[in-house]
Every structure is written in C-alpha cells, then in structure tokens.
Write a protein that holds these residues in place. Structure first.
Motif, mmCIF file in Angstrom:
data_model
loop_
_atom_site.group_PDB
_atom_site.id
_atom_site.type_symbol
_atom_site.label_atom_id
_atom_site.label_comp_id
_atom_site.label_asym_id
_atom_site.label_seq_id
_atom_site.Cartn_x
_atom_site.Cartn_y
_atom_site.Cartn_z
ATOM 1 N N ILE A 54 0.924 -1.215 0.175
ATOM 2 C CA ILE A 54 0.121 0.016 0.118
ATOM 3 C C ILE A 54 0.745 1.327 0.001
ATOM 4 O O ILE A 54 0.705 2.360 -0.801
ATOM 5 C CB ILE A 54 -0.782 0.174 1.079
ATOM 6 N N GLY A 57 2.189 1.661 -3.397
ATOM 7 C CA GLY A 57 1.199 2.320 -4.339
ATOM 8 C C GLY A 57 0.877 3.737 -4.115
ATOM 9 O O GLY A 57 0.809 4.503 -4.957
ATOM 10 N N LEU A 62 0.027 4.348 -8.034
ATOM 11 C CA LEU A 62 -0.595 3.141 -8.619
ATOM 12 C C LEU A 62 -1.616 2.628 -7.514
ATOM 13 O O LEU A 62 -1.684 3.301 -6.405
ATOM 14 C CB LEU A 62 0.489 1.961 -8.713
ATOM 15 N N ASP A 63 -2.594 2.037 -8.195
ATOM 16 C CA ASP A 63 -3.460 1.408 -6.958
ATOM 17 C C ASP A 63 -3.002 0.694 -5.736
ATOM 18 O O ASP A 63 -2.055 -0.306 -6.005
ATOM 19 C CB ASP A 63 -4.420 0.197 -7.785
ATOM 20 N N PRO A 64 -3.206 1.310 -4.540
ATOM 21 C CA PRO A 64 -2.450 0.734 -3.399
ATOM 22 C C PRO A 64 -2.862 -0.781 -3.248
ATOM 23 O O PRO A 64 -2.128 -1.689 -2.810
ATOM 24 C CB PRO A 64 -3.060 1.555 -2.275
ATOM 25 N N LEU A 65 -4.221 -1.131 -3.495
ATOM 26 C CA LEU A 65 -4.589 -2.609 -3.215
ATOM 27 C C LEU A 65 -4.087 -3.504 -4.167
ATOM 28 O O LEU A 65 -3.867 -4.504 -3.758
ATOM 29 C CB LEU A 65 -6.258 -2.721 -2.925
ATOM 30 N N LEU A 66 -3.850 -3.045 -5.522
ATOM 31 C CA LEU A 66 -3.286 -3.714 -6.533
ATOM 32 C C LEU A 66 -1.893 -4.351 -6.046
ATOM 33 O O LEU A 66 -1.295 -5.571 -6.250
ATOM 34 C CB LEU A 66 -3.443 -3.253 -7.879
ATOM 35 N N CYS A 67 -1.143 -3.098 -5.683
ATOM 36 C CA CYS A 67 0.212 -3.306 -5.399
ATOM 37 C C CYS A 67 0.360 -4.228 -4.158
ATOM 38 O O CYS A 67 1.169 -4.910 -4.081
ATOM 39 C CB CYS A 67 0.971 -1.957 -5.022
ATOM 40 N N ARG A 130 -15.084 -1.672 -2.971
ATOM 41 C CA ARG A 130 -15.272 -1.228 -4.737
ATOM 42 C C ARG A 130 -15.554 -2.371 -5.301
ATOM 43 O O ARG A 130 -15.204 -3.573 -5.320
ATOM 44 C CB ARG A 130 -14.033 -0.352 -4.828
ATOM 45 N N GLY A 132 -13.566 -3.244 -7.758
ATOM 46 C CA GLY A 132 -12.552 -4.048 -7.994
ATOM 47 C C GLY A 132 -12.365 -4.931 -6.972
ATOM 48 O O GLY A 132 -12.013 -6.100 -7.127
ATOM 49 N N ASP A 133 -12.656 -4.816 -5.787
ATOM 50 C CA ASP A 133 -12.659 -5.726 -4.442
ATOM 51 C C ASP A 133 -13.467 -6.964 -4.810
ATOM 52 O O ASP A 133 -13.232 -7.949 -4.390
ATOM 53 C CB ASP A 133 -12.804 -5.049 -3.271
ATOM 54 N N ARG A 192 -10.016 -4.950 2.687
ATOM 55 C CA ARG A 192 -10.891 -3.792 2.743
ATOM 56 C C ARG A 192 -12.113 -4.120 3.276
ATOM 57 O O ARG A 192 -12.874 -3.216 3.713
ATOM 58 C CB ARG A 192 -11.267 -3.250 1.176
#
Length: 271
Positions: A54, A57, A62-67, A130, A132-133, A192
């Motif tokens: 995070i 990210g 970049l997207d923190p959760l993706l990182c 979200r 994405g989650d 999340r």
C-alpha cells in the motif's frame, strides 16, 4: 425489518453484501489451508507485507490495493523453499513481518506520503468496498474451490503430513507454492472488508469452527463455507439492524459462535 430492506437498496450496502457472499465461499477454505499447514503467523506477516504494498502504491500513484495483492503473491511464492526446512515457516514469517513493517515505515517516511492513508486501508470498511474488490473476491470464489476439487487427495495428504505426501508422490513443492500464493492473495483481498487486523473473521474463525465438527478434510471444507456464510451474513445483517459498525459486529458474531461451538461436549458432536 423494513429498515434492512431500505438499507439494502443503497448501492454500497448491496456491494458489501455481495463481497461478503463471495468472500464466504473462498476465504473460509483458505482458512482450512492455513490451519492445515499450521502457519497461523502468515496472516500477520501478509498484513505487514500488504502495508508495504500500500505504501509503494501511494508513493508511485498506482492502485494501493493492487500493489498489496501483487507484493503478497510474490512474497508468498518466495517463502515456498522455507516450507521444507525443519524449522518450518513460523520463524520466516516473524522475520518477514519485521522487515516488511520496517520497509513500509521507511517508504512512508522518505516519500512524505500521508501515513494515515495507508493505515486507513488496513483498518478496512465493508461499506467502502469497490467493484475491484468484488472482482478479486469473485476470482477467488471460483479459483479456490476449483483448486480444492482438482487436488483434493493431494491436499489431504499435504495438510495431514508433509513427509507422507512426499513419500506418496505428491508434488509437494509445487502444491505448497500454489497454496502460499493463494493464501497471501486471499488475505490481501480481504483487507478492505474487515481491515487487516480483523481478517481472521473471514478466514480462521469459520475454519476453526469447521475443525470442531468436521471429521475429514472434505467435511471441514464444507462446514467452513457454511459457517463463513452464517457468521458473515448474520453479523452484517445484525449490524444493519442495530445500526452498528459492521466489521466489529461481524467479528464478534463469528468469534462468539466459535467459542460456543467449542463449549459443546465432544460426545454430543460425535453422535
């Protein structure tokens, strides 16, 4: 009761409910893997790795959760060679946790990024889920049961005794790699919903409850999903009904139900 239906008309509440439904399919099975491999510290280690992801990210934009997901997956895979050592993974998890939190704090410090942004993600909020989650949990809801279905016999041997699995011809190294990556990604995906500190509610509590009543790996997996759905949906709806924060209520419902289950005498459960 009407108030619950009214709340369910709110998009964020419906999204949270969908995330919990999907998480209740995959994450309790992941909890069974964690219990079977006896790597309870993996949750804390991956939470700290997720914090580092995070922070990276937030630093890079970049997207923190993706990182966090990518870094957890890479870390989980990198731990595989340590699983065959006599000391197991526990010591490595402690070392990883220490290094990860130190690196995360260093990144946050030298970058000038507001650390509150990173820690807010760690606390989590079901109602902040979200799309994405939900997508990540949907992938896990398919992938984890399929993995279990395809490798059920090998998993039963590995989770029961690693040496027995090796002697029986199971590709232990490869299967351990897959399990560690899946566990790491699953923990990061659940952040999340309940926050890293409460992720046990989605993984370990249903698995521990299932271990109390299940007498085989298949039974444990089945019961873990049943308990996951009951704990998560029951806690979420109770929180909506009482107008309380969903995360803590969900954890308390799962924890109390697990304690009650363990208070039932063994002779009654085996009848």
């Amino acid at each position: 009761m009407n108030s619950i239906w009214t709340l369910l008309e709110i998009p964020s509440v419906r999204l949270a409910l969908l995330a919990l439904l999907l998480g209740s399919v995959a994450l309790p099975i992941v909890g069974v893997f964690i219990v079977g491999l006896d790597i309870m510290p993996v949750r804390f280690a991956m939470m700290h790795v997720a914090l580092l992801g995070i922070a990276i990210g937030l630093l890079t934009g970049l997207d923190p959760l993706l990182c966090a997901l990518v870094l957890c997956a890479l870390t989980g895979g990198a731990l595989t060679p340590l699983a065959r050592s006599s000391a197991g993974l526990s010591g490595a998890m402690g070392l990883l946790m220490t290094l990860a939190i130190a690196a995360a704090l260093l990144v946050l410090s030298i970058s000038g990024v507001n650390a509150n942004g990173a820690f807010e993600l760690l606390w989590g909020s079901i109602l902040a889920t979200r799309p994405g989650d939900v997508a990540a949990l949907a992938v896990l809801a398919v992938l984890v049961p399929v993995l279990y279905g395809l490798r059920r016999k090998d998993l039963a041997l590995l989770l029961h005794d690693r040496e027995l699995a090796v002697c029986s011809g199971v590709a232990v190294e490869r299967l351990t790699l897959v399990l560690l990556v899946v566990i790491a990604v699953a923990i990061a995906s659940a952040i999340r919903l309940t926050g890293a500190l409460l992720v046990d509610a989605l993984t370990l509590l249903p698995a521990l409850a299932a271990r109390r009543v299940g007498r085989s790996l298949s039974a444990m997996v089945g019961w873990s999903v049943v308990f996951g759905l009951a704990f998560n949906l029951g806690g979420f709806l109770l929180a909506l009904l009482l107008d309380l924060p969903p995360g803590p209520v969900l954890v308390l419902v799962g924890g109390l139900c697990t304690v009650l289950l363990y208070s039932i005498p063994e002779r009654i459960l085996t009848k």
